[in-house]
Motif scaffolding. Sequence first.
Motif, PDB file in Angstrom:
ATOM      1  N   ARG A 108      50.386  33.995  37.468  1.00 41.87           N
ATOM      2  CA  ARG A 108      49.623  34.925  38.297  1.00 41.87           C
ATOM      3  C   ARG A 108      48.991  36.052  37.471  1.00 41.87           C
ATOM      4  O   ARG A 108      47.842  36.436  37.710  1.00 41.87           O
ATOM      5  N   ARG A 109      49.734  36.575  36.502  1.00 44.87           N
ATOM      6  CA  ARG A 109      49.206  37.692  35.709  1.00 44.87           C
ATOM      7  C   ARG A 109      47.984  37.253  34.900  1.00 44.87           C
ATOM      8  O   ARG A 109      46.964  37.947  34.869  1.00 44.87           O
ATOM      9  N   ARG A 110      48.078  36.092  34.247  1.00 48.43           N
ATOM     10  CA  ARG A 110      46.946  35.602  33.456  1.00 48.43           C
ATOM     11  C   ARG A 110      45.754  35.264  34.362  1.00 48.43           C
ATOM     12  O   ARG A 110      44.606  35.543  34.019  1.00 48.43           O
ATOM     13  N   PHE A 111      46.043  34.688  35.505  1.00 51.08           N
ATOM     14  CA  PHE A 111      44.977  34.372  36.457  1.00 51.08           C
ATOM     15  C   PHE A 111      44.211  35.636  36.839  1.00 51.08           C
ATOM     16  O   PHE A 111      42.975  35.672  36.804  1.00 51.08           O
ATOM     17  N   TRP A 140      35.021  39.229  37.529  1.00 49.85           N
ATOM     18  CA  TRP A 140      34.166  38.527  38.486  1.00 49.85           C
ATOM     19  C   TRP A 140      33.739  39.488  39.595  1.00 49.85           C
ATOM     20  O   TRP A 140      34.365  40.539  39.798  1.00 49.85           O
ATOM     21  N   PRO A 141      32.666  39.175  40.319  1.00 50.98           N
ATOM     22  CA  PRO A 141      32.282  40.023  41.456  1.00 50.98           C
ATOM     23  C   PRO A 141      33.472  40.251  42.387  1.00 50.98           C
ATOM     24  O   PRO A 141      34.247  39.328  42.667  1.00 50.98           O
ATOM     25  N   ALA A 142      33.605  41.473  42.868  1.00 49.92           N
ATOM     26  CA  ALA A 142      34.826  41.882  43.573  1.00 49.92           C
ATOM     27  C   ALA A 142      35.154  40.989  44.767  1.00 49.92           C
ATOM     28  O   ALA A 142      36.313  40.604  44.963  1.00 49.92           O
ATOM     29  N   ASP A 143      34.159  40.658  45.588  1.00 53.39           N
ATOM     30  CA  ASP A 143      34.452  39.873  46.787  1.00 53.39           C
ATOM     31  C   ASP A 143      34.928  38.464  46.435  1.00 53.39           C
ATOM     32  O   ASP A 143      35.835  37.922  47.086  1.00 53.39           O
ATOM     33  N   ILE A 144      34.320  37.859  45.421  1.00 51.24           N
ATOM     34  CA  ILE A 144      34.739  36.529  44.984  1.00 51.24           C
ATOM     35  C   ILE A 144      36.129  36.591  44.377  1.00 51.24           C
ATOM     36  O   ILE A 144      37.010  35.780  44.688  1.00 51.24           O
ATOM     37  N   ARG A 145      36.344  37.560  43.500  1.00 49.69           N
ATOM     38  CA  ARG A 145      37.653  37.714  42.846  1.00 49.69           C
ATOM     39  C   ARG A 145      38.757  37.938  43.868  1.00 49.69           C
ATOM     40  O   ARG A 145      39.794  37.263  43.845  1.00 49.69           O
ATOM     41  N   ASP A 146      38.543  38.862  44.793  1.00 52.69           N
ATOM     42  CA  ASP A 146      39.599  39.210  45.745  1.00 52.69           C
ATOM     43  C   ASP A 146      39.915  38.048  46.681  1.00 52.69           C
ATOM     44  O   ASP A 146      41.084  37.809  47.021  1.00 52.69           O
ATOM     45  N   HIS A 147      38.883  37.315  47.091  1.00 45.17           N
ATOM     46  CA  HIS A 147      39.134  36.186  47.980  1.00 45.17           C
ATOM     47  C   HIS A 147      39.871  35.068  47.238  1.00 45.17           C
ATOM     48  O   HIS A 147      40.763  34.420  47.805  1.00 45.17           O
ATOM     49  N   ALA A 148      39.524  34.848  45.984  1.00 44.53           N
ATOM     50  CA  ALA A 148      40.220  33.831  45.188  1.00 44.53           C
ATOM     51  C   ALA A 148      41.698  34.167  45.056  1.00 44.53           C
ATOM     52  O   ALA A 148      42.560  33.288  45.176  1.00 44.53           O
ATOM     53  N   VAL A 149      42.008  35.429  44.830  1.00 43.45           N
ATOM     54  CA  VAL A 149      43.407  35.849  44.712  1.00 43.45           C
ATOM     55  C   VAL A 149      44.136  35.674  46.037  1.00 43.45           C
ATOM     56  O   VAL A 149      45.268  35.176  46.086  1.00 43.45           O
ATOM     57  N   PRO A 191      32.489  33.432  33.683  1.00 46.32           N
ATOM     58  CA  PRO A 191      33.306  33.440  32.453  1.00 46.32           C
ATOM     59  C   PRO A 191      34.769  33.140  32.757  1.00 46.32           C
ATOM     60  O   PRO A 191      35.298  33.591  33.780  1.00 46.32           O
ATOM     61  N   HIS A 192      35.390  32.367  31.897  1.00 45.41           N
ATOM     62  CA  HIS A 192      36.826  32.048  31.960  1.00 45.41           C
ATOM     63  C   HIS A 192      37.195  31.179  33.170  1.00 45.41           C
ATOM     64  O   HIS A 192      38.380  31.090  33.513  1.00 45.41           O
ATOM     65  N   THR A 197      44.012  38.443  35.223  1.00 46.53           N
ATOM     66  CA  THR A 197      43.307  38.992  34.062  1.00 46.53           C
ATOM     67  C   THR A 197      42.000  38.240  33.799  1.00 46.53           C
ATOM     68  O   THR A 197      40.957  38.848  33.523  1.00 46.53           O
ATOM     69  N   LEU A 198      42.052  36.931  33.910  1.00 44.03           N
ATOM     70  CA  LEU A 198      40.883  36.106  33.595  1.00 44.03           C
ATOM     71  C   LEU A 198      39.735  36.308  34.580  1.00 44.03           C
ATOM     72  O   LEU A 198      38.561  36.185  34.210  1.00 44.03           O
ATOM     73  N   ILE A 199      40.050  36.610  35.837  1.00 45.63           N
ATOM     74  CA  ILE A 199      38.982  36.759  36.822  1.00 45.63           C
ATOM     75  C   ILE A 199      38.691  38.229  37.140  1.00 45.63           C
ATOM     76  O   ILE A 199      37.921  38.521  38.057  1.00 45.63           O
TER      77      ILE A 199
END
Length: 202
Positions: free
Chosen positions: A174-177, A184-193, A160-161, A179-181
């Motif tokens: 950065r803030r919107r990014f 997402w699954p934690a490992d994917i989200r954290d690595h993307a950030v 999603p998003h 919020t949008l993710i």
Amino acid sequence: MNPAYVAFEGERRIGAGDLPEVARAARQLLDRRKDAAILVFDGRTSALVDIDFRGSIDDFRGSIDDVLARLPKPAPPLDEEPPAPVAPRGPGRPKLGVVAREITLLPRHWDWLAQQKGGASVAIRRLIDEARRSSGDKDRTRSAQDAAYRFMTTMAGNRPHYEDAIRALFAHDRRRFATLIADWPADIRDHAVRLAYSDQAD
């Protein structure tokens, strides 16, 4: 600082570090679960790394050594100069790392270079060094964004998003990014950030 390599199995990060370390972690998972689908990413660029795991499932004895022996050579650091190609000796100062190559300029450029202190070669090197310094931050930011984009496209293209998150990434929001993710699954989200903002101090 991002690890040199990262391995994911589905939405879970299973290893991070140098390539042999990541390959060992992947091999251990494959030994437990033959159907595991593992992706290994270059930690700087998010390019997929192809590892040949043949022999790591049905032949346990010594197979990890075979896998490690087939690992691709790691890429040099982004700021490291590539080795100069071997060529017959000619103009230049090879002992100092100076390599003579042909460049094409208009007459007005040659006229300007001829007037510079130290001559054309010194002036060109100085101009390049100044350009690298002045564009360094922008280049690092763009590289971080590109790495995050590649990773997100591979691992979260159906999340999603996703499209809005990509827009926020390249808009430096950065803030919107975040919020949008957030869901997402934690490992994917954290690595993307980590990838997206690896050029910035925490």
